[in-house]
Write an enzyme that holds these catalytic residues in place. Sequence first.
Site, PDB file in Angstrom:
ATOM      1  N   HIS A 118      -0.701  -2.204 -14.797  1.00 50.06           N
ATOM      2  CA  HIS A 118      -0.255  -3.530 -14.400  1.00 50.06           C
ATOM      3  C   HIS A 118       1.260  -3.581 -14.189  1.00 50.06           C
ATOM      4  O   HIS A 118       1.938  -4.521 -14.594  1.00 50.06           O
ATOM      5  CB  HIS A 118      -0.729  -4.595 -15.393  1.00 50.06           C
ATOM      6  CG  HIS A 118      -2.183  -4.884 -15.257  1.00 50.06           C
ATOM      7  ND1 HIS A 118      -3.149  -4.068 -15.787  1.00 50.06           N
ATOM      8  CD2 HIS A 118      -2.836  -5.874 -14.606  1.00 50.06           C
ATOM      9  CE1 HIS A 118      -4.344  -4.561 -15.491  1.00 50.06           C
ATOM     10  NE2 HIS A 118      -4.181  -5.649 -14.770  1.00 50.06           N
ATOM     11  N   HIS A 128       1.896  -1.082  -5.594  1.00 53.42           N
ATOM     12  CA  HIS A 128       2.996  -0.325  -5.014  1.00 53.42           C
ATOM     13  C   HIS A 128       3.119  -0.676  -3.538  1.00 53.42           C
ATOM     14  O   HIS A 128       2.285  -1.374  -2.973  1.00 53.42           O
ATOM     15  CB  HIS A 128       2.809   1.186  -5.206  1.00 53.42           C
ATOM     16  CG  HIS A 128       1.762   1.811  -4.341  1.00 53.42           C
ATOM     17  ND1 HIS A 128       1.841   3.111  -3.889  1.00 53.42           N
ATOM     18  CD2 HIS A 128       0.612   1.339  -3.821  1.00 53.42           C
ATOM     19  CE1 HIS A 128       0.795   3.398  -3.147  1.00 53.42           C
ATOM     20  NE2 HIS A 128       0.022   2.343  -3.104  1.00 53.42           N
ATOM     21  N   GLU A 150      -6.556   6.904  -5.732  1.00 54.98           N
ATOM     22  CA  GLU A 150      -6.224   5.489  -5.589  1.00 54.98           C
ATOM     23  C   GLU A 150      -7.422   4.695  -5.111  1.00 54.98           C
ATOM     24  O   GLU A 150      -7.359   3.471  -5.044  1.00 54.98           O
ATOM     25  CB  GLU A 150      -5.027   5.292  -4.680  1.00 54.98           C
ATOM     26  CG  GLU A 150      -5.206   5.792  -3.286  1.00 54.98           C
ATOM     27  CD  GLU A 150      -3.962   5.613  -2.437  1.00 54.98           C
ATOM     28  OE1 GLU A 150      -4.110   5.316  -1.245  1.00 54.98           O
ATOM     29  OE2 GLU A 150      -2.838   5.763  -2.952  1.00 54.98           O
ATOM     30  N   CYS A 209       0.312   0.247   4.324  1.00 54.76           N
ATOM     31  CA  CYS A 209       0.809   0.689   3.018  1.00 54.76           C
ATOM     32  C   CYS A 209       2.280   0.356   2.794  1.00 54.76           C
ATOM     33  O   CYS A 209       2.791   0.564   1.702  1.00 54.76           O
ATOM     34  CB  CYS A 209       0.565   2.180   2.841  1.00 54.76           C
ATOM     35  SG  CYS A 209      -1.187   2.589   2.704  1.00 54.76           S
ATOM     36  N   HIS A 262       0.605  -3.841  -2.290  1.00 58.53           N
ATOM     37  CA  HIS A 262      -0.851  -3.838  -2.498  1.00 58.53           C
ATOM     38  C   HIS A 262      -1.147  -3.096  -3.802  1.00 58.53           C
ATOM     39  O   HIS A 262      -0.266  -2.457  -4.368  1.00 58.53           O
ATOM     40  CB  HIS A 262      -1.576  -3.190  -1.313  1.00 58.53           C
ATOM     41  CG  HIS A 262      -1.249  -1.744  -1.118  1.00 58.53           C
ATOM     42  ND1 HIS A 262      -0.052  -1.314  -0.567  1.00 58.53           N
ATOM     43  CD2 HIS A 262      -1.948  -0.623  -1.409  1.00 58.53           C
ATOM     44  CE1 HIS A 262      -0.035   0.013  -0.514  1.00 58.53           C
ATOM     45  NE2 HIS A 262      -1.174   0.456  -1.030  1.00 58.53           N
ATOM     46  N   HIS A 297      -4.078  -0.889  -6.506  1.00 56.11           N
ATOM     47  CA  HIS A 297      -5.198   0.042  -6.627  1.00 56.11           C
ATOM     48  C   HIS A 297      -5.649   0.082  -8.077  1.00 56.11           C
ATOM     49  O   HIS A 297      -4.861  -0.177  -8.990  1.00 56.11           O
ATOM     50  CB  HIS A 297      -4.794   1.474  -6.258  1.00 56.11           C
ATOM     51  CG  HIS A 297      -4.326   1.649  -4.853  1.00 56.11           C
ATOM     52  ND1 HIS A 297      -5.186   1.650  -3.784  1.00 56.11           N
ATOM     53  CD2 HIS A 297      -3.085   1.844  -4.350  1.00 56.11           C
ATOM     54  CE1 HIS A 297      -4.492   1.850  -2.679  1.00 56.11           C
ATOM     55  NE2 HIS A 297      -3.213   1.961  -2.990  1.00 56.11           N
TER      56      HIS A 297
END
Length: 125
Positions: free
Chosen positions: A70, A15, A113, A26, A30, A32
Site C-alpha cells: 500500500h 506506481h 504484477e 503505464c 495505477h 497492482h
Amino acid sequence: MGYRIGKSFSFDAAHFLSTLPSGHKCSRLHGHTYTVTVELVSLALAPPGFVTDFGDLAPFAAYLDEQMDHRLLNDALDAEPTSELLARHMGEWFIAHVEPGLGASLSAVTVAESPTSWARWEVER
C-alpha cells in the site's frame, strides 16, 4: 545439483513509469497486486530435511509489508519501479538482510504484477 525451494509473498501497491511517453498507459498512476517469489538453493539439507525453514523468511515478508505494501513504489525505489528493477532491488535486500541467517542461497526473485506478466532477476554467483 542440489535442492531448490520457493516461497511467494504478495502485496498491493501503486506506481507509474515517468520515463514512458505521456500517452502510454503505464505512465499514469495505477496499481497492482504483486506476487514476489524467492527461490533458494542448497547442496545439503538442514534438519529435519529443509533447504531452510520457511519461517526464516519472515524478515522478508515484514520488509514487503513495511516498505512496499500500500505504497507508491516510485517513493520506495531510487529507479523506475518496473518489475525487473523491483526484482533486483528485492533480491539485493534479501541477500543483505535475510540470507546471512540462512543455510541456503538466494538464486532468483520473480515479481509478477498480474497473473500473466512477470520479471525475474537471477543471482550471479
